[in-house]
Design an enzyme around this catalytic site. Sequence first.
Site, PDB file in Angstrom:
ATOM      1  N   HIS A 153       0.810  -1.225   0.000  1.00 22.28           N
ATOM      2  CA  HIS A 153       0.000   0.000   0.000  1.00 22.28           C
ATOM      3  C   HIS A 153       0.841   1.273   0.000  1.00 22.28           C
ATOM      4  O   HIS A 153       0.303   2.364  -0.143  1.00 22.28           O
ATOM      5  CB  HIS A 153      -0.964  -0.001   1.188  1.00 22.28           C
ATOM      6  CG  HIS A 153      -1.981  -1.091   1.112  1.00 22.28           C
ATOM      7  ND1 HIS A 153      -2.868  -1.220   0.073  1.00 22.28           N
ATOM      8  CD2 HIS A 153      -2.236  -2.136   1.944  1.00 22.28           C
ATOM      9  CE1 HIS A 153      -3.630  -2.280   0.260  1.00 22.28           C
ATOM     10  NE2 HIS A 153      -3.270  -2.863   1.385  1.00 22.28           N
ATOM     11  N   GLU A 186      -4.992 -11.700   8.287  1.00 23.16           N
ATOM     12  CA  GLU A 186      -5.795 -10.464   8.266  1.00 23.16           C
ATOM     13  C   GLU A 186      -7.185 -10.687   7.668  1.00 23.16           C
ATOM     14  O   GLU A 186      -7.785  -9.746   7.146  1.00 23.16           O
ATOM     15  CB  GLU A 186      -5.038  -9.332   7.560  1.00 23.16           C
ATOM     16  CG  GLU A 186      -4.447  -9.671   6.213  1.00 23.16           C
ATOM     17  CD  GLU A 186      -3.690  -8.500   5.579  1.00 23.16           C
ATOM     18  OE1 GLU A 186      -3.797  -7.357   6.031  1.00 23.16           O
ATOM     19  OE2 GLU A 186      -2.987  -8.743   4.576  1.00 23.16           O
ATOM     20  N   ASP A 196      -7.603  -4.851   7.517  1.00 22.42           N
ATOM     21  CA  ASP A 196      -8.252  -5.870   6.695  1.00 22.42           C
ATOM     22  C   ASP A 196      -9.030  -6.869   7.547  1.00 22.42           C
ATOM     23  O   ASP A 196     -10.072  -7.354   7.125  1.00 22.42           O
ATOM     24  CB  ASP A 196      -7.219  -6.602   5.828  1.00 22.42           C
ATOM     25  CG  ASP A 196      -6.904  -5.804   4.571  1.00 22.42           C
ATOM     26  OD1 ASP A 196      -7.858  -5.382   3.890  1.00 22.42           O
ATOM     27  OD2 ASP A 196      -5.713  -5.600   4.271  1.00 22.42           O
TER      28      ASP A 196
HETATM   29  C1  3PY Z   1      -3.931  -4.008   7.703  1.00 25.35           C
HETATM   30  O1  3PY Z   1      -4.195  -3.428   8.753  1.00 25.35           O
HETATM   31  O2  3PY Z   1      -4.768  -4.603   7.000  1.00 25.35           O
HETATM   32  C2  3PY Z   1      -2.551  -4.044   7.262  1.00 25.35           C
HETATM   33  O3  3PY Z   1      -2.266  -4.664   6.266  1.00 25.35           O
HETATM   34  C3  3PY Z   1      -1.528  -3.301   8.062  1.00 25.35           C
HETATM   35  O4  3PY Z   1      -1.453  -2.009   7.670  1.00 25.35           O
HETATM   36 MG    MG Z   2      -3.884  -5.397   5.160  1.00 28.46          MG
END
Ligand code: 3PY
Ligand code: MG
Length: 264
Positions: A46, A147, A173
């Site tokens: 990102h 995540e 996520d």
């Molecule tokens: C998330 O929080 O999804 C990440 O990938 C960390 O920034």
């Molecule tokens: Mg993420």
Amino acid sequence: LSPTTLRGLWDSRSTTLGGWLALPDSFSAEIVSRTGFDWVLIDMQHGLIGYSDLLAMLQGISTSGLPALVRTQWNDESEIMKALDAGAQGVVVPMVNSPEDARKAVRACRYPPLGIRSWGPTRVAMHHAGYDPTSANKLTVCVIMIETVDAVRRIDDILDVPGIDGVFIGPNDLGVSAGLPPTADPTDGEHMHLIESILNTCQKRGTIAGIACGSPDLARKWSDRGFQMLAAPSEASLLREAAQNFCRQAGRDIHQRGRGDGYT
Ligand code: 3PY
Ligand code: MG
């Protein structure tokens, strides 16, 4: 200058704090690596960072001796191998949702017989005396990101895959996958429960657990709970916050242009 090793840090300290880089610049990478962090992560997923930026940033970080991790854009072997060849000591691989995903990530990080990494440590070998397939397999760390709710459901099967050095939680996520708002500063009970359950599984298995922290208070809290790999908000977020604070203290109204509070 040989950088400190991540394994050495994790063995010798109860917790470590990392800087998170999203800006495509070697000088900002150098600045962040000379503050108070134990390691730095270059975020190719990102962050606004391409491969030539990555190389320059790794060179900037090398001036500090801090170990660098790269978060790859996806679970992709060629990308993992190129990040390691350029000098990353390890990778953080996003969206690992199954044992197959985990095996794919681990194998890309290791030379045979443990994996399928191709020999060509163009830059990284310069920084580690005697770099060979065996020492590289010991040095290189493979951190997978848990995540999604699906990954939490399958976490025991995922962590049964040999060669995973750490689990890094993406709270944003994870929230989104549970139908909750994305945040790295969660307060919702279900969100917190998901995070705690990942942490508990890692602790039971002796796997390093990491997480992105939206605030210094949260970093302290997660450190007390036993996370060994805490990541600060990105330098882009910290820059924005510092600039806003300056404007505010100089008596300016802060005109919010866009959401702009970043992803971590
Ligand atoms: C998330 O929080 O999804 C990440 O990938 C960390 O920034
Ligand atoms: Mg993420």
